[in-house]
Design a protein around this motif. Structure first.
Motif, PDB file in Angstrom:
ATOM      1  N   ALA A 104       1.122  -1.481  -0.105  1.00  0.00           N
ATOM      2  CA  ALA A 104      -0.293  -0.311   0.324  1.00  0.00           C
ATOM      3  C   ALA A 104       0.926   1.505   0.072  1.00  0.00           C
ATOM      4  O   ALA A 104       0.677   2.537  -0.699  1.00  0.00           O
ATOM      5  N   LEU A 105       2.199   1.342   0.680  1.00  0.00           N
ATOM      6  CA  LEU A 105       2.863   2.023   0.799  1.00  0.00           C
ATOM      7  C   LEU A 105       3.579   2.508  -0.472  1.00  0.00           C
ATOM      8  O   LEU A 105       3.758   4.367  -1.203  1.00  0.00           O
ATOM      9  N   VAL A 106       4.009   1.794  -1.096  1.00  0.00           N
ATOM     10  CA  VAL A 106       4.764   1.768  -2.304  1.00  0.00           C
ATOM     11  C   VAL A 106       3.770   2.230  -3.563  1.00  0.00           C
ATOM     12  O   VAL A 106       3.503   3.131  -3.968  1.00  0.00           O
ATOM     13  N   TRP A 107       2.150   1.686  -3.203  1.00  0.00           N
ATOM     14  CA  TRP A 107       1.709   1.952  -4.074  1.00  0.00           C
ATOM     15  C   TRP A 107       0.961   3.642  -4.596  1.00  0.00           C
ATOM     16  O   TRP A 107       1.176   3.841  -5.012  1.00  0.00           O
ATOM     17  N   VAL A 108       0.687   4.403  -2.741  1.00  0.00           N
ATOM     18  CA  VAL A 108       1.036   5.187  -2.325  1.00  0.00           C
ATOM     19  C   VAL A 108       1.629   6.784  -3.015  1.00  0.00           C
ATOM     20  O   VAL A 108       1.484   7.719  -3.895  1.00  0.00           O
ATOM     21  N   VAL A 109       2.981   5.814  -2.752  1.00  0.00           N
ATOM     22  CA  VAL A 109       4.214   6.775  -3.450  1.00  0.00           C
ATOM     23  C   VAL A 109       4.095   6.640  -4.675  1.00  0.00           C
ATOM     24  O   VAL A 109       4.706   8.404  -4.830  1.00  0.00           O
ATOM     25  N   TYR A 110       4.284   5.892  -5.442  1.00  0.00           N
ATOM     26  CA  TYR A 110       4.453   5.453  -6.946  1.00  0.00           C
ATOM     27  C   TYR A 110       3.121   6.500  -7.855  1.00  0.00           C
ATOM     28  O   TYR A 110       3.197   7.615  -8.727  1.00  0.00           O
ATOM     29  N   ALA A 111       2.052   6.489  -7.159  1.00  0.00           N
ATOM     30  CA  ALA A 111       1.054   7.461  -7.204  1.00  0.00           C
ATOM     31  C   ALA A 111       0.605   8.401  -7.259  1.00  0.00           C
ATOM     32  O   ALA A 111       0.963   9.965  -8.485  1.00  0.00           O
ATOM     33  N   ILE A 112       1.084   9.179  -5.994  1.00  0.00           N
ATOM     34  CA  ILE A 112       1.975  10.506  -5.724  1.00  0.00           C
ATOM     35  C   ILE A 112       3.109  10.693  -7.047  1.00  0.00           C
ATOM     36  O   ILE A 112       2.496  12.106  -7.628  1.00  0.00           O
ATOM     37  N   ILE A 113       4.095  10.050  -7.054  1.00  0.00           N
ATOM     38  CA  ILE A 113       5.089  10.786  -8.137  1.00  0.00           C
ATOM     39  C   ILE A 113       4.026  10.587  -9.667  1.00  0.00           C
ATOM     40  O   ILE A 113       4.640  11.862  -9.807  1.00  0.00           O
ATOM     41  N   LEU A 114       3.692   9.500 -10.069  1.00  0.00           N
ATOM     42  CA  LEU A 114       2.971   9.632 -11.854  1.00  0.00           C
ATOM     43  C   LEU A 114       2.365  10.778 -11.725  1.00  0.00           C
ATOM     44  O   LEU A 114       2.365  11.592 -12.524  1.00  0.00           O
ATOM     45  N   ILE A 115       1.067  10.725 -10.324  1.00  0.00           N
ATOM     46  CA  ILE A 115       0.163  11.946 -10.767  1.00  0.00           C
ATOM     47  C   ILE A 115       0.893  13.579 -11.124  1.00  0.00           C
ATOM     48  O   ILE A 115       0.733  14.397 -11.922  1.00  0.00           O
ATOM     49  N   GLY A 116       2.013  13.920 -10.117  1.00  0.00           N
ATOM     50  CA  GLY A 116       2.583  15.208  -9.912  1.00  0.00           C
ATOM     51  C   GLY A 116       3.517  14.775 -11.647  1.00  0.00           C
ATOM     52  O   GLY A 116       3.382  15.893 -12.066  1.00  0.00           O
ATOM     53  N   GLY A 117       3.940  13.506 -11.789  1.00  0.00           N
ATOM     54  CA  GLY A 117       5.169  13.670 -12.740  1.00  0.00           C
ATOM     55  C   GLY A 117       4.109  14.539 -14.221  1.00  0.00           C
ATOM     56  O   GLY A 117       4.684  15.219 -14.167  1.00  0.00           O
ATOM     57  N   PHE A 118       3.129  13.000 -14.279  1.00  0.00           N
ATOM     58  CA  PHE A 118       2.536  13.995 -15.801  1.00  0.00           C
ATOM     59  C   PHE A 118       1.976  14.930 -15.715  1.00  0.00           C
ATOM     60  O   PHE A 118       1.783  15.902 -16.537  1.00  0.00           O
ATOM     61  N   ALA A 119       1.381  15.706 -14.426  1.00  0.00           N
ATOM     62  CA  ALA A 119       0.545  17.194 -14.324  1.00  0.00           C
ATOM     63  C   ALA A 119       1.653  18.320 -14.392  1.00  0.00           C
ATOM     64  O   ALA A 119       1.374  18.811 -15.024  1.00  0.00           O
ATOM     65  N   GLY A 141      -1.597  10.158 -15.069  1.00  0.00           N
ATOM     66  CA  GLY A 141      -1.609   9.963 -14.286  1.00  0.00           C
ATOM     67  C   GLY A 141      -2.169   8.832 -13.191  1.00  0.00           C
ATOM     68  O   GLY A 141      -1.933   8.095 -12.835  1.00  0.00           O
ATOM     69  N   LEU A 142      -3.818   9.262 -13.562  1.00  0.00           N
ATOM     70  CA  LEU A 142      -5.406   8.917 -12.758  1.00  0.00           C
ATOM     71  C   LEU A 142      -5.366   7.072 -13.243  1.00  0.00           C
ATOM     72  O   LEU A 142      -5.084   6.384 -13.052  1.00  0.00           O
ATOM     73  N   VAL A 143      -4.918   6.874 -13.944  1.00  0.00           N
ATOM     74  CA  VAL A 143      -4.890   5.838 -15.525  1.00  0.00           C
ATOM     75  C   VAL A 143      -3.434   4.716 -15.011  1.00  0.00           C
ATOM     76  O   VAL A 143      -4.217   4.109 -14.837  1.00  0.00           O
ATOM     77  N   ALA A 144      -2.476   6.146 -14.706  1.00  0.00           N
ATOM     78  CA  ALA A 144      -1.491   5.343 -14.882  1.00  0.00           C
ATOM     79  C   ALA A 144      -1.530   4.146 -13.201  1.00  0.00           C
ATOM     80  O   ALA A 144      -1.084   3.600 -12.884  1.00  0.00           O
ATOM     81  N   ALA A 145      -2.196   5.068 -12.619  1.00  0.00           N
ATOM     82  CA  ALA A 145      -2.349   5.053 -11.135  1.00  0.00           C
ATOM     83  C   ALA A 145      -3.478   3.658 -10.872  1.00  0.00           C
ATOM     84  O   ALA A 145      -3.217   2.228  -9.988  1.00  0.00           O
ATOM     85  N   VAL A 146      -4.845   3.935 -11.870  1.00  0.00           N
ATOM     86  CA  VAL A 146      -5.417   2.789 -12.434  1.00  0.00           C
ATOM     87  C   VAL A 146      -4.496   1.104 -12.435  1.00  0.00           C
ATOM     88  O   VAL A 146      -4.831   0.139 -12.145  1.00  0.00           O
ATOM     89  N   VAL A 147      -4.216   1.255 -13.492  1.00  0.00           N
ATOM     90  CA  VAL A 147      -3.348   0.084 -13.663  1.00  0.00           C
ATOM     91  C   VAL A 147      -2.100  -0.260 -12.993  1.00  0.00           C
ATOM     92  O   VAL A 147      -2.198  -1.561 -12.841  1.00  0.00           O
ATOM     93  N   MET A 148      -1.864   0.472 -12.171  1.00  0.00           N
ATOM     94  CA  MET A 148      -0.365   0.669 -11.218  1.00  0.00           C
ATOM     95  C   MET A 148      -1.366  -0.237  -9.356  1.00  0.00           C
ATOM     96  O   MET A 148      -0.683  -1.492  -9.501  1.00  0.00           O
ATOM     97  N   SER A 149      -2.832  -0.010 -10.054  1.00  0.00           N
ATOM     98  CA  SER A 149      -3.455  -0.989  -9.031  1.00  0.00           C
ATOM     99  C   SER A 149      -3.693  -2.395  -9.228  1.00  0.00           C
ATOM    100  O   SER A 149      -3.846  -3.210  -8.018  1.00  0.00           O
ATOM    101  N   VAL A 150      -3.640  -2.517 -10.385  1.00  0.00           N
ATOM    102  CA  VAL A 150      -3.846  -3.932 -10.653  1.00  0.00           C
ATOM    103  C   VAL A 150      -2.379  -5.024 -10.418  1.00  0.00           C
ATOM    104  O   VAL A 150      -2.711  -6.335  -9.608  1.00  0.00           O
ATOM    105  N   GLY A 151      -1.383  -4.016 -10.375  1.00  0.00           N
ATOM    106  CA  GLY A 151      -0.335  -4.824 -10.140  1.00  0.00           C
ATOM    107  C   GLY A 151      -0.124  -4.781  -9.063  1.00  0.00           C
ATOM    108  O   GLY A 151      -0.009  -5.738  -8.500  1.00  0.00           O
ATOM    109  N   ALA A 152      -0.330  -3.615  -8.394  1.00  0.00           N
ATOM    110  CA  ALA A 152      -0.613  -4.264  -6.560  1.00  0.00           C
ATOM    111  C   ALA A 152      -1.117  -5.328  -6.091  1.00  0.00           C
ATOM    112  O   ALA A 152      -1.204  -5.610  -4.912  1.00  0.00           O
TER     113      ALA A 152
END
Length: 170
Positions: free
Chosen positions: A98-113, A124-135
Motif C-alpha cells: 500500500a505504501l509503495v502504491w501511494v508513493v508511486y501514485a503521487i509521483i506518477l500523478i505529480g510527474g504527469f501533471a 496519471g490517474l489512468v497509470a494509477a489504476v493500472v498500477m492498482s492492478v499490479g498492486a
C-alpha cells in the motif's frame, strides 16, 4: 467390495485370495489384521496424540501454537514459527504494498501533471489504476505464498501427530 476399513486392506485389495482382482467376498480363511481398527481418518479412542491428550515423550513440541515473540526467538527450532508470525507477515506485506502504491501514485500523478498539465493528471490517474492492478496482483501472490508456507507447516504438524499416535500404539 473390499475397502481399507474392512481389515483386508494390504492383502492386495482382493480379500487375500491372491487372484489380483477385487473380490466381492473376502477370503474367510484369513483373520483381519486389526479387529478394532477405527474408520479411516478417525482417532482411536483414548490414544496418546489424540487432540486434547498429550503424546509420548515431548509431544506437541512442534505442533502447539506459540506467541509471536516466543516463536520468533526460538533459537532451538523446536517449534514452528510460521503459524504464529504469518498474520504479522501478511499485515506487514500489505502495508508495504500500500505504501509503495501511494508513493508511486503521487509521483506518477505529480510527474504527469507537471509535464502535461491537466491532461497529465488524467494520464496519471489512468497509470494509477493500472498500477492498482499490479498492486492487487502482488498482494494475491504474497497471500498465496504465505498460504503455501502455512500449508507445508500444517502438513508437517499432521505427519508429526500421526507419528506420535503411531508411537503410542506400539
Amino acid at each position: 467390495m473390499t475397502t481399507p476399513d474392512d481389515g483386508n486392506f494390504g492383502n492386495g485389495g482382493n480379500g487375500g485370495n491372491g487372484s489380483g482382482r477385487w473380490s466381492s467376498q473376502p477370503d474367510h480363511g484369513q483373520q483381519p489384521r486389526h479387529s478394532q481398527q477405527p474408520a479411516f481418518g478417525a482417532y482411536p479412542a483414548g490414544q496418546p496424540g489424540q487432540p486434547g491428550q498429550p503424546g509420548p515423550g515431548t509431544a506437541w513440541q512442534g505442533t502447539r501454537q506459540d506467541t509471536f515473540w516466543s516463536a520468533l526467538f526460538d533459537f532451538s527450532f523446536t517449534k514452528y514459527a510460521t503459524p504464529s508470525i504469518i498474520k504479522f507477515a501478511y499485515v506487514l506485506g500489505f502495508v508495504f504494498i500500500a505504501l509503495v502504491w501511494v508513493v508511486y501514485a503521487i509521483i506518477l500523478i505529480g510527474g504527469f501533471a507537471s509535464e502535461f498539465g491537466a491532461g497529465g493528471v488524467l494520464l496519471g490517474l489512468v497509470a494509477a489504476v493500472v498500477m492498482s492492478v499490479g498492486a492487487l496482483f502482488s498482494l494475491m501472490m504474497m497471500r498465496m505464498m504465505l498460504e503455501f508456507y502455512l500449508s507445508n507447516i500444517r502438513i508437517a504438524q499432521s505427519a508429526q501427530s500421526i507419528d506420535e499416535r503411531g508411537a503410542g500404539q506400539r
